[in-house]
Design a protein around this motif. Structure first.
Motif, PDB file in Angstrom:
ATOM      1  N   ALA A   1       0.811  -1.203   0.000  1.00  0.00           N
ATOM      2  CA  ALA A   1       0.000   0.000   0.000  1.00  0.00           C
ATOM      3  C   ALA A   1       0.854   1.268   0.000  1.00  0.00           C
ATOM      4  O   ALA A   1       0.383   2.323  -0.345  1.00  0.00           O
ATOM      5  N   PHE A   2       2.107   1.140   0.424  1.00  0.00           N
ATOM      6  CA  PHE A   2       3.011   2.293   0.424  1.00  0.00           C
ATOM      7  C   PHE A   2       3.828   2.224  -0.848  1.00  0.00           C
ATOM      8  O   PHE A   2       4.592   1.282  -1.061  1.00  0.00           O
ATOM      9  N   SER A   3       3.682   3.205  -1.712  1.00  0.00           N
ATOM     10  CA  SER A   3       4.211   3.107  -3.064  1.00  0.00           C
ATOM     11  C   SER A   3       5.406   4.021  -3.268  1.00  0.00           C
ATOM     12  O   SER A   3       5.443   5.153  -2.793  1.00  0.00           O
ATOM     13  N   LEU A   4       6.397   3.502  -4.009  1.00  0.00           N
ATOM     14  CA  LEU A   4       7.548   4.302  -4.413  1.00  0.00           C
ATOM     15  C   LEU A   4       7.211   5.156  -5.623  1.00  0.00           C
ATOM     16  O   LEU A   4       7.914   6.099  -5.929  1.00  0.00           O
ATOM     17  N   ASP A   5       6.126   4.825  -6.317  1.00  0.00           N
ATOM     18  CA  ASP A   5       5.716   5.480  -7.559  1.00  0.00           C
ATOM     19  C   ASP A   5       6.658   5.182  -8.718  1.00  0.00           C
ATOM     20  O   ASP A   5       6.619   5.846  -9.743  1.00  0.00           O
ATOM     21  N   ASN A   6       7.540   4.209  -8.545  1.00  0.00           N
ATOM     22  CA  ASN A   6       8.437   3.739  -9.586  1.00  0.00           C
ATOM     23  C   ASN A   6       8.628   2.233  -9.394  1.00  0.00           C
ATOM     24  O   ASN A   6       8.376   1.706  -8.304  1.00  0.00           O
ATOM     25  N   PRO A   7       9.103   1.527 -10.425  1.00  0.00           N
ATOM     26  CA  PRO A   7       9.361   0.096 -10.236  1.00  0.00           C
ATOM     27  C   PRO A   7      10.351  -0.141  -9.098  1.00  0.00           C
ATOM     28  O   PRO A   7      11.278   0.643  -8.884  1.00  0.00           O
ATOM     29  N   ALA A   8      10.138  -1.231  -8.353  1.00  0.00           N
ATOM     30  CA  ALA A   8      10.979  -1.534  -7.196  1.00  0.00           C
ATOM     31  C   ALA A   8      11.222  -3.034  -7.096  1.00  0.00           C
ATOM     32  O   ALA A   8      10.464  -3.845  -7.628  1.00  0.00           O
ATOM     33  N   ILE A   9      12.274  -3.382  -6.392  1.00  0.00           N
ATOM     34  CA  ILE A   9      12.600  -4.763  -6.064  1.00  0.00           C
ATOM     35  C   ILE A   9      12.497  -4.882  -4.548  1.00  0.00           C
ATOM     36  O   ILE A   9      13.144  -4.123  -3.815  1.00  0.00           O
ATOM     37  N   VAL A  10      11.690  -5.828  -4.080  1.00  0.00           N
ATOM     38  CA  VAL A  10      11.470  -6.006  -2.648  1.00  0.00           C
ATOM     39  C   VAL A  10      11.810  -7.449  -2.287  1.00  0.00           C
ATOM     40  O   VAL A  10      11.324  -8.380  -2.937  1.00  0.00           O
ATOM     41  N   ALA A  11      12.642  -7.634  -1.261  1.00  0.00           N
ATOM     42  CA  ALA A  11      13.011  -8.971  -0.808  1.00  0.00           C
ATOM     43  C   ALA A  11      12.706  -9.098   0.679  1.00  0.00           C
ATOM     44  O   ALA A  11      12.956  -8.162   1.448  1.00  0.00           O
ATOM     45  N   SER A  12      12.151 -10.239   1.067  1.00  0.00           N
ATOM     46  CA  SER A  12      11.861 -10.470   2.480  1.00  0.00           C
ATOM     47  C   SER A  12      12.105 -11.928   2.821  1.00  0.00           C
ATOM     48  O   SER A  12      12.053 -12.805   1.947  1.00  0.00           O
ATOM     49  N   ILE A  13      12.387 -12.178   4.080  1.00  0.00           N
ATOM     50  CA  ILE A  13      12.620 -13.530   4.565  1.00  0.00           C
ATOM     51  C   ILE A  13      12.134 -13.588   6.013  1.00  0.00           C
ATOM     52  O   ILE A  13      12.087 -12.559   6.700  1.00  0.00           O
ATOM     53  N   THR A  14      11.744 -14.777   6.452  1.00  0.00           N
ATOM     54  CA  THR A  14      11.328 -14.977   7.837  1.00  0.00           C
ATOM     55  C   THR A  14      12.208 -16.044   8.471  1.00  0.00           C
ATOM     56  O   THR A  14      12.326 -17.149   7.945  1.00  0.00           O
ATOM     57  N   LEU A  15      12.844 -15.693   9.578  1.00  0.00           N
ATOM     58  CA  LEU A  15      13.621 -16.626  10.374  1.00  0.00           C
ATOM     59  C   LEU A  15      12.910 -16.747  11.720  1.00  0.00           C
ATOM     60  O   LEU A  15      12.750 -15.751  12.425  1.00  0.00           O
ATOM     61  N   ALA A  16      12.475 -17.968  12.067  1.00  0.00           N
ATOM     62  CA  ALA A  16      11.662 -18.135  13.266  1.00  0.00           C
ATOM     63  C   ALA A  16      12.149 -19.302  14.106  1.00  0.00           C
ATOM     64  O   ALA A  16      12.616 -20.320  13.578  1.00  0.00           O
ATOM     65  N   LYS A  17      12.039 -19.131  15.415  1.00  0.00           N
ATOM     66  CA  LYS A  17      12.299 -20.212  16.358  1.00  0.00           C
ATOM     67  C   LYS A  17      11.356 -20.028  17.537  1.00  0.00           C
ATOM     68  O   LYS A  17      11.340 -18.975  18.172  1.00  0.00           O
ATOM     69  N   ASN A  18      10.572 -21.070  17.781  1.00  0.00           N
ATOM     70  CA  ASN A  18       9.555 -21.026  18.825  1.00  0.00           C
ATOM     71  C   ASN A  18       8.645 -19.822  18.589  1.00  0.00           C
ATOM     72  O   ASN A  18       8.095 -19.672  17.510  1.00  0.00           O
ATOM     73  N   ARG A  19       8.542 -18.914  19.540  1.00  0.00           N
ATOM     74  CA  ARG A  19       7.634 -17.769  19.392  1.00  0.00           C
ATOM     75  C   ARG A  19       8.309 -16.522  18.830  1.00  0.00           C
ATOM     76  O   ARG A  19       7.653 -15.531  18.553  1.00  0.00           O
ATOM     77  N   PHE A  20       9.612 -16.563  18.677  1.00  0.00           N
ATOM     78  CA  PHE A  20      10.354 -15.407  18.166  1.00  0.00           C
ATOM     79  C   PHE A  20      10.533 -15.516  16.656  1.00  0.00           C
ATOM     80  O   PHE A  20      10.692 -16.610  16.110  1.00  0.00           O
ATOM     81  N   SER A  21      10.546 -14.355  15.994  1.00  0.00           N
ATOM     82  CA  SER A  21      10.875 -14.331  14.563  1.00  0.00           C
ATOM     83  C   SER A  21      11.591 -13.036  14.229  1.00  0.00           C
ATOM     84  O   SER A  21      11.410 -12.006  14.889  1.00  0.00           O
ATOM     85  N   TYR A  22      12.435 -13.117  13.205  1.00  0.00           N
ATOM     86  CA  TYR A  22      13.101 -11.948  12.635  1.00  0.00           C
ATOM     87  C   TYR A  22      12.726 -11.907  11.170  1.00  0.00           C
ATOM     88  O   TYR A  22      12.931 -12.876  10.437  1.00  0.00           O
ATOM     89  N   GLU A  23      12.146 -10.777  10.722  1.00  0.00           N
ATOM     90  CA  GLU A  23      11.601 -10.676   9.374  1.00  0.00           C
ATOM     91  C   GLU A  23      12.108  -9.404   8.696  1.00  0.00           C
ATOM     92  O   GLU A  23      11.424  -8.381   8.685  1.00  0.00           O
ATOM     93  N   PRO A  24      13.311  -9.445   8.130  1.00  0.00           N
ATOM     94  CA  PRO A  24      13.822  -8.260   7.430  1.00  0.00           C
ATOM     95  C   PRO A  24      13.162  -8.090   6.064  1.00  0.00           C
ATOM     96  O   PRO A  24      12.807  -9.070   5.401  1.00  0.00           O
ATOM     97  N   ILE A  25      12.994  -6.839   5.665  1.00  0.00           N
ATOM     98  CA  ILE A  25      12.477  -6.481   4.342  1.00  0.00           C
ATOM     99  C   ILE A  25      13.397  -5.405   3.771  1.00  0.00           C
ATOM    100  O   ILE A  25      13.674  -4.400   4.425  1.00  0.00           O
ATOM    101  N   ILE A  26      13.873  -5.636   2.556  1.00  0.00           N
ATOM    102  CA  ILE A  26      14.750  -4.681   1.888  1.00  0.00           C
ATOM    103  C   ILE A  26      14.119  -4.309   0.556  1.00  0.00           C
ATOM    104  O   ILE A  26      13.733  -5.187  -0.221  1.00  0.00           O
ATOM    105  N   ALA A  27      13.988  -3.016   0.288  1.00  0.00           N
ATOM    106  CA  ALA A  27      13.379  -2.547  -0.960  1.00  0.00           C
ATOM    107  C   ALA A  27      14.303  -1.531  -1.627  1.00  0.00           C
ATOM    108  O   ALA A  27      14.775  -0.593  -0.980  1.00  0.00           O
ATOM    109  N   TYR A  28      14.532  -1.767  -2.919  1.00  0.00           N
ATOM    110  CA  TYR A  28      15.348  -0.874  -3.736  1.00  0.00           C
ATOM    111  C   TYR A  28      14.563  -0.493  -4.982  1.00  0.00           C
ATOM    112  O   TYR A  28      13.755  -1.275  -5.481  1.00  0.00           O
ATOM    113  N   GLY A  29      14.835   0.692  -5.500  1.00  0.00           N
ATOM    114  CA  GLY A  29      14.315   1.063  -6.801  1.00  0.00           C
ATOM    115  C   GLY A  29      15.097   0.361  -7.897  1.00  0.00           C
ATOM    116  O   GLY A  29      16.180  -0.190  -7.658  1.00  0.00           O
ATOM    117  N   PHE A  30      14.567   0.366  -9.113  1.00  0.00           N
ATOM    118  CA  PHE A  30      15.280  -0.238 -10.233  1.00  0.00           C
ATOM    119  C   PHE A  30      16.590   0.497 -10.529  1.00  0.00           C
ATOM    120  O   PHE A  30      17.457  -0.019 -11.215  1.00  0.00           O
TER     121      PHE A  30
END
Length: 196
Positions: A1-30
């Motif tokens: 819903a939050f737009s760069l107004d230009n093409p973008a590359i977005v990468a995300s991953i979820t690392l989880a153990k028990n109830r904890f998780s780490y979820e980084p998201i990296i977004a770059y323009g073309f």
């Protein structure tokens, strides 16, 4: 819903153990200039078959460009985001989530405010034997400093074929009510996702 107004590359991953998780998201323009870096650290307070309640913290960075007479300056704003979110599952493929974020901009003059989101998700709708559709509707309200308030709706539909890791998606974002000037126009995002 939050737009760069230009093409973008977005990468995300979820690392989880028990109830904890780490979820980084990296977004770059073309143009390979950074846009957003999120670092979600989450903990599930309640884990039940039909209900989950979690809390989270996100030290994030938002990048923007400013034009000078003969060059562009890349400016980074840091945010601390605190989250409380609940999810109710009607079935394994049908859920409703309620989210609340408290955004605290760390630089002088950066925005601070609240985000409330209601998120309905339905997956596993099949057309024939191989084409799968997933869809969700995101209704959210923002209340940020600098008259950045409003109620928005953002539906999204994605489709994949068989067990291919690729899916196509279309997402729309429309303001229902807002005091942002000028009034936000309808935005659309078309993309390809790769899941591994």
């Amino acid at each position: 819903a939050f737009s760069l107004d230009n093409p973008a590359i977005v990468a995300s991953i979820t690392l989880a153990k028990n109830r904890f998780s780490y979820e980084p998201i990296i977004a770059y323009g073309f143009d390979l200039k950074p846009w957003i870096i999120d670092n979600w650290i989450r903990y599930k307070l309640i884990v039940k078959p039909v209900f989950e309640l979690r809390t989270g913290f996100n030290p994030s960075s938002y990048f923007s460009q400013y034009a000078l007479s003969d060059e562009y300056v890349l400016y980074c704003q840091r945010f601390f985001v605190f989250e409380l979110a609940g999810m109710y599952r009607f079935s394994p493929s049908n859920s409703l989530s309620l989210l609340c974020w408290n955004d605290r901009g760390q630089e002088t003059g950066s925005m601070k405010g609240l985000y409330f989101g209601l998120f309905w998700d339905k997956s596993g709708i099949y057309i024939g034997k191989k084409i799968q559709l997933d869809m969700n509707i995101h209704l959210y309200y923002i209340n940020y400093t600098g008259n950045n308030d409003g109620l928005f709706i953002s539906p999204k539909i994605s489709s994949c074929v068989g067990r291919l890791p690729f899916s196509l998606f279309l997402q729309l974002n429309q303001a229902i009510q807002s005091n942002i000037t000028p009034f936000p126009k309808l935005k659309s995002n078309i993309g390809i996702s790769y899941n591994f």
